[in-house]
Design a protein around this motif. Structure first.
Motif, PDB file in Angstrom:
ATOM      1  N   SER A  75     -20.061  68.396  17.454  1.00  0.00           N
ATOM      2  CA  SER A  75     -20.468  67.049  17.875  1.00  0.00           C
ATOM      3  C   SER A  75     -20.847  66.179  16.678  1.00  0.00           C
ATOM      4  N   ILE A  76     -21.666  66.730  15.780  1.00  0.00           N
ATOM      5  CA  ILE A  76     -22.119  65.966  14.611  1.00  0.00           C
ATOM      6  C   ILE A  76     -20.966  65.716  13.640  1.00  0.00           C
ATOM      7  N   LEU A  77     -20.111  66.718  13.455  1.00  0.00           N
ATOM      8  CA  LEU A  77     -18.975  66.567  12.536  1.00  0.00           C
ATOM      9  C   LEU A  77     -18.031  65.461  13.012  1.00  0.00           C
ATOM     10  N   ILE A  78     -17.820  65.369  14.318  1.00  0.00           N
ATOM     11  CA  ILE A  78     -16.955  64.309  14.857  1.00  0.00           C
ATOM     12  C   ILE A  78     -17.521  62.934  14.514  1.00  0.00           C
ATOM     13  N   ILE A  79     -18.838  62.796  14.566  1.00  0.00           N
ATOM     14  CA  ILE A  79     -19.468  61.518  14.205  1.00  0.00           C
ATOM     15  C   ILE A  79     -19.131  61.147  12.768  1.00  0.00           C
ATOM     16  N   PHE A  80     -19.240  62.110  11.863  1.00  0.00           N
ATOM     17  CA  PHE A  80     -18.953  61.850  10.448  1.00  0.00           C
ATOM     18  C   PHE A  80     -17.464  61.558  10.227  1.00  0.00           C
ATOM     19  N   ALA A  83     -16.443  57.914  11.171  1.00  0.00           N
ATOM     20  CA  ALA A  83     -16.989  56.777  10.422  1.00  0.00           C
ATOM     21  C   ALA A  83     -15.921  56.070   9.599  1.00  0.00           C
ATOM     22  N   ASN A  84     -15.074  56.841   8.943  1.00  0.00           N
ATOM     23  CA  ASN A  84     -13.942  56.277   8.204  1.00  0.00           C
ATOM     24  C   ASN A  84     -12.674  56.892   8.793  1.00  0.00           C
ATOM     25  N   ILE A  85     -12.256  56.349   9.878  1.00  0.00           N
ATOM     26  CA  ILE A  85     -11.273  57.008  10.729  1.00  0.00           C
ATOM     27  C   ILE A  85      -9.858  56.858  10.186  1.00  0.00           C
ATOM     28  N   ASN A  86      -9.073  57.922  10.377  1.00  0.00           N
ATOM     29  CA  ASN A  86      -7.629  57.874  10.143  1.00  0.00           C
ATOM     30  C   ASN A  86      -6.984  58.896  11.071  1.00  0.00           C
ATOM     31  N   GLU A  87      -5.679  58.949  11.070  1.00  0.00           N
ATOM     32  CA  GLU A  87      -4.962  59.796  12.024  1.00  0.00           C
ATOM     33  C   GLU A  87      -5.301  61.272  11.860  1.00  0.00           C
ATOM     34  N   LYS A 387     -19.652  54.809   2.797  1.00  0.00           N
ATOM     35  CA  LYS A 387     -18.799  55.857   3.354  1.00  0.00           C
ATOM     36  C   LYS A 387     -19.340  56.393   4.677  1.00  0.00           C
ATOM     37  N   LEU A 388     -20.660  56.473   4.771  1.00  0.00           N
ATOM     38  CA  LEU A 388     -21.270  57.077   5.958  1.00  0.00           C
ATOM     39  C   LEU A 388     -21.390  56.108   7.131  1.00  0.00           C
ATOM     40  N   LYS A 389     -21.761  54.854   6.843  1.00  0.00           N
ATOM     41  CA  LYS A 389     -21.972  53.853   7.907  1.00  0.00           C
ATOM     42  C   LYS A 389     -22.891  54.430   8.987  1.00  0.00           C
ATOM     43  N   TYR A 390     -22.485  54.321  10.253  1.00  0.00           N
ATOM     44  CA  TYR A 390     -23.354  54.771  11.354  1.00  0.00           C
ATOM     45  C   TYR A 390     -23.529  56.290  11.379  1.00  0.00           C
ATOM     46  N   ALA A 391     -22.634  57.034  10.703  1.00  0.00           N
ATOM     47  CA  ALA A 391     -22.738  58.494  10.705  1.00  0.00           C
ATOM     48  C   ALA A 391     -24.056  58.962  10.086  1.00  0.00           C
ATOM     49  N   GLY A 392     -24.617  58.157   9.192  1.00  0.00           N
ATOM     50  CA  GLY A 392     -25.904  58.511   8.595  1.00  0.00           C
ATOM     51  C   GLY A 392     -27.016  58.609   9.613  1.00  0.00           C
ATOM     52  N   LEU A 393     -26.845  57.948  10.757  1.00  0.00           N
ATOM     53  CA  LEU A 393     -27.860  58.012  11.809  1.00  0.00           C
ATOM     54  C   LEU A 393     -27.891  59.374  12.495  1.00  0.00           C
ATOM     55  N   ALA A 394     -26.919  60.241  12.178  1.00  0.00           N
ATOM     56  CA  ALA A 394     -26.908  61.598  12.731  1.00  0.00           C
ATOM     57  C   ALA A 394     -27.740  62.563  11.883  1.00  0.00           C
ATOM     58  N   ILE A 395     -28.161  62.126  10.699  1.00  0.00           N
ATOM     59  CA  ILE A 395     -28.928  63.013   9.816  1.00  0.00           C
ATOM     60  C   ILE A 395     -30.239  63.471  10.445  1.00  0.00           C
TER      61      ILE A 395
END
Length: 846
Positions: A75-80, A83-87, A387-395
């Motif tokens: 779940s947490i890894l998907i958030i990260f 954040a900088n999404i690609n295919e 690089k992290l953007k909102y993913a940092g909120l998962a820390i």
């Protein structure tokens, strides 16, 4: 039809936002499934008694802890990754999620369902924290200082001993003879009691009060959401609703900080108000303060006034807490630090869980590690923010896994909070240029799976309302299906509005909270059998053995072999928590046979024969040949079919939607089928048949024939599936049909010629009323034969209608057999799960 269609011009921003929204929705659902798995599946053990009352605590096996932490990590890894999404990151997210689900299916069946004969768990009632908060609110209304009051007698009056926070004399010694008391003082910051003052004044039940606050907060969040998130909000609300709606509204006193935190994030553009709200949330539970620190970093880098938000936080925190600090500074600090000062058992699932396995580390170690992760996390977030953007909120969620008491409710809300942040604070899309329309078919199927999952969940855990739940649930599914059947799916596509769906779900939460007043259980112990088998499951196993020996199972009577089998039995019972100690070795399981009703002498008789069609014994035969336990075999077969299905939809680019739907209504696809041998075998075979249809129609036809020759009710599916195949691909239709009919004919002839009892026994479930199933006709005193003829007439009539209106009804035609089956003399709830899953699979398959 594609999942979401944009009516405006495509561009990378829109594509990224859509993929990001889907991945975050998957992350939230994986987290919800993990929390449910831990809270419901983790077995309890008795550690002794305190003042005559037994104490039961959860003890998680190592393999279960591994699975839980794996799901949390996914779940947490998907958030990260999002954040900088690609295919490639989308593909990785899909594959690791699918892998996690397959592992959970196999481990649940092979270990959980096979390792434990009986398990018990605590359900219902309220925690000591809620009882103390209510007591403190009453004390405050009496103009007394809650920090100088004791709630010992108030807690004892509630007799909720298993939920108390026991204080132990020595560290690392968590046995009942080392207990010196339990937390009976108000050990929270001030807003935890102030929040409940309106509830106490107006005497509003907890579920209704929290539901109203929660629904208002969700509505305010919905108003601020942008882009695809707003269109997907009904799905967000329905996501893992057992956890993200059920737990805060009906059981845990956590709405006071969760609801306020959600609104604070959504209203980021009012930094003072956002800060004020975070101050209140942090004064309810300090958990919110940790999240707020990272939120401030995000505000600063997104060019919003972080300073004003911090000022607002200080203002509300001081206004709420300072008066109590001034009145009694010593008591205020002592109680605020009590969770750290007291020697409490390290409950929860995280690093400190190693204590359960005899590895003891001092509390200061976990506290230091927890604080270190926060500090290092903040530094990392600031340094790599772009690089992290909102993913940092998962820390913060990661940090709480290292806390001394890593309770799931400290960190499972991170994906939900991040979805809100991604749809408001971090959203960069252009609302004017990008509009999205949801694939209504997919949406309806997702809702129907959630409804069906709720039906089966409530039938399992709240027995006293089982009939009400079943009738209301089936009527709800029937209403949707009948509307589609008559008017066609295009009507829903025209009139569906996410806004109205959101309002309906929010209203449903409040209505459910009202019903909970009457039907929610008090503190109870739910005892259930796992490795035991009921008489029907054993009959299937013994029929397979007869087949392997070359004997016709319909010539055998299995009464004595079943009675003598040590695995025979079944138990699903809820008993009130009292001073009696639950000892699983002393509990006798129910060894009652399934029974049929003889209309002639109006009495019930044991079913001691194999009362299914031959396909079920054929499907179970490999388990006998490979010497696998029933649950291990069914779960492995289910995982294999599920895995192949995932590969197919991964190649078709539909795995995201499938994952979301399965996780939204996870109780049926991930819990029910892993614990139900018969239903699992049938669905697995049907899945393999469906997957093989486009590659090898002959093998597909053979497998489909075996699949429908299981429950007699599943035969009803055959004309509707044949019609689907005809419209799906006329070129393979002839091969499929010949293979299916040939297989059915050969099996029928073989068993019919070698047993005079074949027809009577194999169709027993639709020729008689059977106890253990639902018998609506028995209530109305209708002859089973009459109902059978009605079922045949309905099947012929409705299949003709389906043939003529296929493009109007599409895959929803597979729900028709469910309602025809409900008319027949005996109706198993397994059929609800099976048919709803077929509709889901066929939607993505077509």
């Amino acid at each position: 039809m594609v999942f979401i269609k944009r009516t405006s011009k495509d561009n990378n921003i829109a594509d990224n936002e859509l993929e990001r929204a889907l991945l975050l929705l998957i992350s939230m659902n994986v987290m919800g499934f993990a929390a449910y798995y831990y809270l419901v599946f983790t077995p309890y053990k008795y550690i002794g008694s305190f003042k005559g009352w037994p104490i039961y605590v959860q003890y998680i096996p190592i393999w279960m802890l591994f699975l839980y932490l794996l799901l949390i990590a996914i779940s947490i890894l998907i958030i990260f990754l999002s954040a900088n999404i690609n295919e490639n990151k989308v593909k990785v997210s899909q594959l690791i999620t699918w892998f996690g689900l397959l592992i959970s299916i196999i481990l649940t069946g092979a270990l959980y369902m096979s390792s434990f004969k009986l398990t018990y768990s605590l359900i219902g009632g309220y925690s000591d924290s809620y009882i103390i908060q209510i007591g403190a609110a009453k004390t405050l209304l009496e103009l007394q200082n809650p920090y100088k009051s004791s709630y010992l007698q108030y807690l004892i009056l509630k007799e909720s001993y298993p939920y108390y926070s026991y204080i132990f004399k020595y560290p690392f010694s968590y046995t009942s003879n080392k207990i010196i008391g339990f937390v009976s003082s108000y050990d929270y910051l001030a807003f935890a009691m102030i929040y409940y003052i309106p509830k106490v004044l107006l005497n509003i039940p907890k579920s209704i009060y929290d539901a109203i606050i929660y629904v208002i907060s969700l509505f305010l969040v919905y108003r601020k959401m942008k882009g695809p998130y707003k269109m997907l909000f009904p799905l967000i609300l329905a996501s893992s609703s057992f956890i993200f709606v059920g737990e805060p509204v009906f059981f845990s006193p956590i709405v006071g900080w969760i609801a306020i935190t959600m609104v604070a994030i959504a209203y980021y553009n009012y930094p003072l108000i956002s800060g004020l709200l975070f101050g209140l949330a942090g004064s309810y539970r300090e958990t919110a303060i940790v999240f707020f620190l990272f939120y401030l970093v995000a505000l600063h880098f997104e060019k919003h006034n972080a300073k004003k938000a911090f000022e607002g936080f200080l203002i509300s925190s001081l206004l709420v807490n300072l008066p109590f600090f001034i009145l009694s500074p010593y008591e205020f600090i002592k109680e605020a630090l009590a969770p750290i000062a007291y020697n409490l058992m390290p409950i929860g699932a995280g690093l400190s869980t190693i204590t359960e396995y005899g590895i003891y580390l001092p509390k200061i170690f976990y506290t230091s590690l927890f604080l270190s992760v926060i500090v290092i996390g903040l530094i990392t977030y600031i340094k790599y923010y772009q690089k992290l953007k909102y993913a940092g909120l998962a820390i913060p969620a990661i940090a709480f896994l290292f806390y001394y008491r890593p309770l799931p409710f400290y960190y499972i809300w991170s994906p939900f909070f991040i979805i809100i942040a991604a749809s408001t604070l971090f959203y960069k899309g252009n609302e004017t240029n990008h509009k999205y329309n949801i694939d209504t078919n997919w949406l309806i199927i997702s809702y129907e799976l959630v409804v069906a999952s709720l039906i089966l969940f409530l039938l399992t855990y709240i027995v006293k309302i089982s009939d009400i739940v079943l009738i209301i649930g089936l009527l709800g599914l029937l209403l949707i299906s009948a509307n589609i059947f008559i008017n066609g799916i295009h009507k829903f596509e025209i009139y569906y509005k996410p806004k109205y769906a959101t309002y309906i779900i929010l209203l449903s939460i409040v209505l459910a909270s009202i019903l909970a007043i009457k039907y929610a259980p008090s503190v109870s112990i739910f005892i259930s059998s796992k490795a035991y088998q009921n008489s029907q499951e054993l009959a299937v196993e013994m029929a397979s053995i007869e087949l392997i020996k070359g004997h016709n199972p319909y010539n055998a009577n299995f009464y004595l072999p079943i009675i003598r089998n040590t695995s025979f039995g079944y138990l699903s019972e809820t008993i009130p928590y009292n001073e009696s100690i639950i000892k699983l070795t002393k509990i006798n399981v129910d060894k009652t046979f399934y029974m049929y009703y003889n209309i002639g002498d109006k009495t019930w008789h044991n079913i001691t024969v194999y009362d299914f069609l031959p396909g079920l014994a054929i499907l179970y035969s490999p388990a006998i040949l490979l010497s696998l336990s029933p649950n291990a075999y069914s779960s492995i077969l289910y995982a294999i079919s599920f895995g192949i299905l995932g590969i197919l939809f991964y190649k078709n680019g539909k795995l995201n939607q499938l994952l979301i739907t399965i996780l939204m209504g996870f109780y049926i696809p991930l819990i029910y089928f892993t614990s139900n041998i018969i239903a699992s075998l049938i669905l697995s075979s049907l899945i393999l048949s469906i997957v093989l249809l486009r590659y090898n129609p002959i093998i597909s036809g053979i497998l489909f024939a075996i699949s429908i020759l299981t429950y007699p009710h599943i035969l009803i599916l055959s004309p509707f599936y044949v019609i689907f195949v005809l419209y799906y691909n006329r070129q393979i239709f002839k091969k499929f049909l010949i293979a299916m009919l040939s297989t059915i004919s050969l099996i029928f002839i073989a068993f019919l010629l070698t047993s005079n009892s074949f027809l009577n026994y194999s169709f027993m479930q639709i020729l008689y009323y059977t106890k253990g199933n639902i018998n609506l006709g028995l209530i109305l005193n209708i002859d089973p034969i009459i109902l059978l003829f009605i079922g045949i007439i309905l099947t012929i009539t409705l299949s003709i209608y389906y043939y003529k209106n296929f493009y109007k009804i599409k895959e929803f035609g597979f729900l028709i057999p469910l309602f025809i089956a409900a008319v027949l003399p005996s109706f198993s709830i397994d059929l609800i799960a099976i048919f709803i899953m077929i509709v889901l699979i066929m939607h993505f398959y077509r």
